[in-house]
Design a protein around this motif. Structure first.
Motif, PDB file in Angstrom:
ATOM      1  N   VAL A  37     -22.507 -10.165   8.166  1.00  0.00           N
ATOM      2  CA  VAL A  37     -22.666  -8.887   7.471  1.00  0.00           C
ATOM      3  C   VAL A  37     -22.689  -7.740   8.469  1.00  0.00           C
ATOM      4  N   HIS A  38     -23.276  -8.002   9.651  1.00  0.00           N
ATOM      5  CA  HIS A  38     -23.438  -6.953  10.664  1.00  0.00           C
ATOM      6  C   HIS A  38     -22.558  -7.135  11.886  1.00  0.00           C
ATOM      7  N   GLN A  39     -21.911  -8.300  12.024  1.00  0.00           N
ATOM      8  CA  GLN A  39     -21.124  -8.592  13.210  1.00  0.00           C
ATOM      9  C   GLN A  39     -19.678  -8.894  12.851  1.00  0.00           C
ATOM     10  N   SER A  40     -18.783  -8.689  13.812  1.00  0.00           N
ATOM     11  CA  SER A  40     -17.378  -9.033  13.613  1.00  0.00           C
ATOM     12  C   SER A  40     -17.181 -10.521  13.854  1.00  0.00           C
ATOM     13  N   ALA A  41     -16.076 -11.046  13.336  1.00  0.00           N
ATOM     14  CA  ALA A  41     -15.766 -12.462  13.546  1.00  0.00           C
ATOM     15  C   ALA A  41     -15.586 -12.761  15.030  1.00  0.00           C
ATOM     16  N   ASP A  42     -15.023 -11.824  15.778  1.00  0.00           N
ATOM     17  CA  ASP A  42     -14.835 -12.026  17.216  1.00  0.00           C
ATOM     18  C   ASP A  42     -16.171 -12.156  17.934  1.00  0.00           C
ATOM     19  N   ASP A  43     -17.149 -11.351  17.545  1.00  0.00           N
ATOM     20  CA  ASP A  43     -18.477 -11.448  18.157  1.00  0.00           C
ATOM     21  C   ASP A  43     -19.107 -12.812  17.860  1.00  0.00           C
ATOM     22  N   VAL A  44     -18.937 -13.283  16.640  1.00  0.00           N
ATOM     23  CA  VAL A  44     -19.498 -14.583  16.263  1.00  0.00           C
ATOM     24  C   VAL A  44     -18.806 -15.697  17.045  1.00  0.00           C
ATOM     25  N   ARG A  45     -17.500 -15.599  17.219  1.00  0.00           N
ATOM     26  CA  ARG A  45     -16.775 -16.614  17.999  1.00  0.00           C
ATOM     27  C   ARG A  45     -17.324 -16.711  19.421  1.00  0.00           C
ATOM     28  N   LYS A  46     -17.640 -15.567  20.011  1.00  0.00           N
ATOM     29  CA  LYS A  46     -18.184 -15.564  21.371  1.00  0.00           C
ATOM     30  C   LYS A  46     -19.529 -16.297  21.415  1.00  0.00           C
ATOM     31  N   THR A  47     -20.337 -16.099  20.399  1.00  0.00           N
ATOM     32  CA  THR A  47     -21.629 -16.783  20.351  1.00  0.00           C
ATOM     33  C   THR A  47     -21.449 -18.287  20.197  1.00  0.00           C
ATOM     34  N   ILE A  48     -20.504 -18.701  19.347  1.00  0.00           N
ATOM     35  CA  ILE A  48     -20.238 -20.130  19.163  1.00  0.00           C
ATOM     36  C   ILE A  48     -19.663 -20.735  20.444  1.00  0.00           C
ATOM     37  N   GLU A  49     -18.894 -19.955  21.183  1.00  0.00           N
ATOM     38  CA  GLU A  49     -18.380 -20.434  22.471  1.00  0.00           C
ATOM     39  C   GLU A  49     -19.527 -20.730  23.436  1.00  0.00           C
ATOM     40  N   GLU A  50     -20.573 -19.903  23.406  1.00  0.00           N
ATOM     41  CA  GLU A  50     -21.753 -20.161  24.233  1.00  0.00           C
ATOM     42  C   GLU A  50     -22.354 -21.518  23.871  1.00  0.00           C
ATOM     43  N   LEU A  51     -22.386 -21.800  22.574  1.00  0.00           N
ATOM     44  CA  LEU A  51     -22.941 -23.072  22.115  1.00  0.00           C
ATOM     45  C   LEU A  51     -22.098 -24.242  22.607  1.00  0.00           C
ATOM     46  N   THR A  52     -20.790 -24.160  22.446  1.00  0.00           N
ATOM     47  CA  THR A  52     -19.935 -25.282  22.840  1.00  0.00           C
ATOM     48  C   THR A  52     -20.017 -25.542  24.342  1.00  0.00           C
ATOM     49  N   GLU A  53     -20.177 -24.482  25.121  1.00  0.00           N
ATOM     50  CA  GLU A  53     -20.348 -24.665  26.566  1.00  0.00           C
ATOM     51  C   GLU A  53     -21.655 -25.379  26.872  1.00  0.00           C
ATOM     52  N   ALA A  54     -22.693 -25.065  26.117  1.00  0.00           N
ATOM     53  CA  ALA A  54     -23.996 -25.705  26.335  1.00  0.00           C
ATOM     54  C   ALA A  54     -23.989 -27.159  25.887  1.00  0.00           C
ATOM     55  N   VAL A  55     -23.300 -27.436  24.781  1.00  0.00           N
ATOM     56  CA  VAL A  55     -23.274 -28.791  24.225  1.00  0.00           C
ATOM     57  C   VAL A  55     -22.362 -29.699  25.038  1.00  0.00           C
ATOM     58  N   GLY A  56     -21.131 -29.207  25.314  1.00  0.00           N
ATOM     59  CA  GLY A  56     -20.151 -30.036  25.983  1.00  0.00           C
ATOM     60  C   GLY A  56     -19.637 -31.145  25.075  1.00  0.00           C
ATOM     61  N   HIS A  57     -18.499 -31.751  25.420  1.00  0.00           N
ATOM     62  CA  HIS A  57     -17.951 -32.900  24.679  1.00  0.00           C
ATOM     63  C   HIS A  57     -17.915 -32.626  23.169  1.00  0.00           C
ATOM     64  N   VAL A  58     -17.393 -31.458  22.788  1.00  0.00           N
ATOM     65  CA  VAL A  58     -17.420 -31.080  21.372  1.00  0.00           C
ATOM     66  C   VAL A  58     -16.625 -32.053  20.505  1.00  0.00           C
ATOM     67  N   GLY A  59     -15.703 -32.781  21.111  1.00  0.00           N
ATOM     68  CA  GLY A  59     -14.923 -33.743  20.343  1.00  0.00           C
ATOM     69  C   GLY A  59     -15.749 -34.894  19.812  1.00  0.00           C
ATOM     70  N   HIS A  60     -16.945 -35.095  20.365  1.00  0.00           N
ATOM     71  CA  HIS A  60     -17.821 -36.183  19.924  1.00  0.00           C
ATOM     72  C   HIS A  60     -18.729 -35.767  18.759  1.00  0.00           C
ATOM     73  N   ILE A  61     -18.715 -34.494  18.411  1.00  0.00           N
ATOM     74  CA  ILE A  61     -19.554 -34.012  17.304  1.00  0.00           C
ATOM     75  C   ILE A  61     -18.885 -34.379  15.985  1.00  0.00           C
ATOM     76  N   SER A  62     -19.573 -35.177  15.166  1.00  0.00           N
ATOM     77  CA  SER A  62     -18.974 -35.635  13.910  1.00  0.00           C
ATOM     78  C   SER A  62     -19.403 -34.823  12.699  1.00  0.00           C
ATOM     79  N   GLU A  63     -20.544 -34.113  12.815  1.00  0.00           N
ATOM     80  CA  GLU A  63     -21.035 -33.315  11.689  1.00  0.00           C
ATOM     81  C   GLU A  63     -21.671 -32.030  12.213  1.00  0.00           C
ATOM     82  N   VAL A  64     -21.425 -30.933  11.510  1.00  0.00           N
ATOM     83  CA  VAL A  64     -22.078 -29.657  11.809  1.00  0.00           C
ATOM     84  C   VAL A  64     -22.625 -29.086  10.505  1.00  0.00           C
ATOM     85  N   PHE A  65     -23.932 -28.873  10.479  1.00  0.00           N
ATOM     86  CA  PHE A  65     -24.588 -28.213   9.347  1.00  0.00           C
ATOM     87  C   PHE A  65     -24.992 -26.822   9.833  1.00  0.00           C
TER      88      PHE A  65
END
Length: 279
Positions: A37-65
């Protein structure tokens, strides 16, 4: 094959992520809040990129809630697309933050779930899905009982001389602001809602010094209950709440519920604590 899943709960201020393996919590991460509601999709993508860098091995994630503020309608579809790009092999469930609150508080039992954090919200929950929701309307038109709402009420009270001058002076000293700078932060700078909500930290640290301040917080919660919760049929139901404001001011929240003849149940600082054992 190991079943890795990510459970996420996002508000306007902070997003909590939990990485689980076969239902057991392994790691937690936090990023800035996500709210389309307050952020652009590009800003949200950047935040999710931070998560994937922290998690690593994103191909092993089978479920996301993912449950987030503003995750309804088109925003939910946008969020699902962003997550699909980030976790291509995962099955996705995207829902609102209020659904996360209901699941965390009540599991498969009915109740009235509330969010009291930077913003506020409430819903009637039947143990499976949300059956009724009074729209929160955001911090300009609504969000009663939220950190933003309490922050606004506090500033109004110190300048309208409803609270002691000493409290106003302490606020200016601790925040290092002049009156002019304060007005600029609220009316000219972005994310005024987060700034206003941050004032609850000052309120919490001084609430025992001034009964008028405690009553101000109780009144803000009563406004929330009257405008939102009491509009539902509460027969046989308890009310639960999640969020930092509910958690740190739960004495005042329970006081407000007593005054409004509402049965108060669980209070959780974060929905993630309840979701890990529920999903």
């Amino acid at each position: 094959m190991d079943n890795y899943r990510i459970i996420a709960d996002s508000g306007s201020t902070k997003t909590d992520f939990c990485l689980c393996l076969d239902g057991v919590e392994k790691r937690r991460f936090s990023t800035q809040g996500i709210n389309l509601v307050h952020q652009s999709a590009d800003d949200v993508r950047k935040t999710i990129e931070e998560l994937t860098e922290a998690v690593g091995h994103v191909g092993h994630i089978s479920e996301v809630f993912f449950y987030g503020a503003g995750c309804i309608g088109n925003n939910a579809e946008t969020m699902e697309g962003i997550l699909k790009d980030a976790f291509p092999n995962a099955e996705l469930e995207v829902g609102s933050d209020i659904l996360a609150a209901a699941k965390a508080l009540f599991g498969s039992s009915p109740g009235v779930a509330c969010i009291l954090g930077t913003g506020s919200n409430s819903c009637l929950y039947d143990g499976v899905s949300i059956t009724d929701n009074i729209p929160p309307l955001g911090y300009i038109l609504g969000d009663e009982g939220s950190g933003t709402y309490i922050g606004k009420a506090f500033l109004n009270a110190i300048f309208k001389r409803d609270l002691p001058v000493s409290l106003r002076d302490s606020f200016f000293e601790e925040y290092g602001l002049s009156y002019e700078e304060l007005i600029r932060k609220v009316y000219k700078e972005p994310l005024a809602n987060k700034f206003l909500a941050s004032i609850t930290l000052f309120i919490k640290s001084h609430i025992s010094e001034c009964d008028g301040l405690r009553l101000l917080v109780v009144d803000c919660f009563r406004h929330f209950l009257i405008k939102n919760v009491k509009k539902y049929d509460l027969t046989g139901l308890t009310v639960g709440a999640v969020g930092s404001v509910a958690y740190f001011f739960q004495d005042e929240l329970r006081n407000a519920c007593d005054m409004e003849n509402i049965a108060m149940g669980r209070v959780l600082r974060s929905p993630i604590d309840g979701l890990v054992g529920t999903l």
